[in-house]
Motif scaffolding. Structure first.
Motif, mmCIF file in Angstrom:
data_model
loop_
_atom_site.group_PDB
_atom_site.id
_atom_site.type_symbol
_atom_site.label_atom_id
_atom_site.label_comp_id
_atom_site.label_asym_id
_atom_site.label_seq_id
_atom_site.Cartn_x
_atom_site.Cartn_y
_atom_site.Cartn_z
ATOM 1 N N ARG A 12 0.923 -1.342 -0.093
ATOM 2 C CA ARG A 12 0.006 -0.022 -0.003
ATOM 3 C C ARG A 12 0.973 1.345 0.004
ATOM 4 O O ARG A 12 0.724 2.206 -0.602
ATOM 5 C CB ARG A 12 -0.920 -0.093 1.334
ATOM 6 C CG ARG A 12 -2.321 -0.768 0.888
ATOM 7 C CD ARG A 12 -3.441 -0.633 2.077
ATOM 8 N NE ARG A 12 -2.628 -1.099 3.332
ATOM 9 C CZ ARG A 12 -2.819 -2.325 3.754
ATOM 10 N NH1 ARG A 12 -3.467 -3.075 2.891
ATOM 11 N NH2 ARG A 12 -2.774 -2.656 4.997
ATOM 12 N N GLN A 13 2.155 1.135 0.819
ATOM 13 C CA GLN A 13 2.719 2.233 0.560
ATOM 14 C C GLN A 13 3.684 2.440 -0.703
ATOM 15 O O GLN A 13 3.620 3.788 -1.035
ATOM 16 C CB GLN A 13 4.026 2.168 1.596
ATOM 17 C CG GLN A 13 3.522 2.363 3.052
ATOM 18 C CD GLN A 13 4.616 1.785 4.189
ATOM 19 O OE1 GLN A 13 5.666 1.520 3.810
ATOM 20 N NE2 GLN A 13 4.302 1.929 5.477
ATOM 21 N N HIS A 26 1.842 4.688 -3.337
ATOM 22 C CA HIS A 26 1.987 6.247 -2.997
ATOM 23 C C HIS A 26 3.262 6.451 -3.448
ATOM 24 O O HIS A 26 3.409 7.927 -2.975
ATOM 25 C CB HIS A 26 1.487 6.276 -1.777
ATOM 26 C CG HIS A 26 -0.061 6.123 -1.382
ATOM 27 N ND1 HIS A 26 -1.134 6.980 -1.867
ATOM 28 C CD2 HIS A 26 -0.650 4.787 -0.751
ATOM 29 C CE1 HIS A 26 -2.109 6.054 -1.304
ATOM 30 N NE2 HIS A 26 -1.737 5.098 -0.852
ATOM 31 N N ASP A 27 4.053 6.047 -4.128
ATOM 32 C CA ASP A 27 5.652 6.552 -4.341
ATOM 33 C C ASP A 27 5.637 7.747 -5.023
ATOM 34 O O ASP A 27 6.472 8.693 -4.652
ATOM 35 C CB ASP A 27 6.350 5.307 -4.821
ATOM 36 C CG ASP A 27 6.837 4.303 -4.271
ATOM 37 O OD1 ASP A 27 6.708 4.283 -3.044
ATOM 38 O OD2 ASP A 27 7.165 3.157 -4.744
ATOM 39 N N ASP A 64 2.958 10.140 -5.214
ATOM 40 C CA ASP A 64 2.100 11.032 -4.621
ATOM 41 C C ASP A 64 2.657 12.473 -4.466
ATOM 42 O O ASP A 64 1.969 13.333 -4.597
ATOM 43 C CB ASP A 64 1.472 10.636 -3.328
ATOM 44 C CG ASP A 64 0.344 9.572 -3.202
ATOM 45 O OD1 ASP A 64 0.215 9.018 -4.410
ATOM 46 O OD2 ASP A 64 -0.111 9.248 -2.071
ATOM 47 N N GLY A 69 -6.366 5.919 -8.310
ATOM 48 C CA GLY A 69 -5.030 5.441 -7.969
ATOM 49 C C GLY A 69 -4.274 4.347 -9.080
ATOM 50 O O GLY A 69 -3.405 4.006 -8.448
#
Length: 170
Positions: free
Chosen positions: A8-9, A12-13, A15, A53
């Motif tokens: 999940r992290q 978001h690389d 973002d 996303g």
């Protein structure tokens, strides 16, 4: 082993990337000959997220460098493989295989400890190479992108394009 939380992290690389940026670029004039001459130019980069996303895309404009030149890259996150694929398109060659019409292969990877490394294979002027994009120095207002090529399967790399980016006011 990667946990669901780590995956999940990684989703978001990028973002930090949406918005408007100024890129101070330097591009090596000749590749694979030990050249140390660089051309320097500014670019404007406008970045937007894809819905849901899935990823994001940017439009790269460098009017003083190459009048009429437009580059576009897009990044797509694969949650199953937990990695990003980055594709590059531009209006001189299109960014497609001229025989098949398919997109050229992406560079693929992820961020680890704040540095993103993405690699792929392509043909450059008739020779097979490995391409590496490296993202670093990321803050809310700055980022650095580097492109390197290797002709020896990644044992050595030649950095050939660097862009130091600064966020512009929207």
């Amino acid at each position: 082993m990667q946990t669901q939380e780590t995956k999940r992290q990684h989703a978001h690389d990028f973002d930090f990337w949406p918005g408007r940026w100024r890129g101070a670029n330097r591009k090596l004039l000749k590749l694979f000959v030990g050249c140390d001459e660089w051309e320097r130019f500014d670019a404007t980069i406008e970045v937007a997220a894809f819905p849901g996303g899935i990823g994001n895309y940017d439009v790269f404009l460098a009017e003083q460098w190459r009048p009429g030149f437009v580059g576009l890259s897009f990044r797509v996150y694969d949650p199953v493989a937990d990695r990003w694929s980055i594709y590059w398109l531009e209006n001189r060659s299109g960014g497609v295989d001229h025989e098949t019409g398919s997109l050229l292969p992406p560079v693929v990877g992820r961020f680890v400890d704040g540095v993103g490394v993405f690699e792929g294979r392509e043909i450059y002027e008739g020779r097979p190479i490995v391409v590496r994009y490296r993202w670093s120095n990321i803050t809310p207002a700055t980022a650095r992108w580097e492109q390197s090529f290797s002709t020896d399967e990644g044992r050595t790399w030649e950095i050939n394009w660097v862009s130091d980016m600064t966020r512009l006011a929207d």
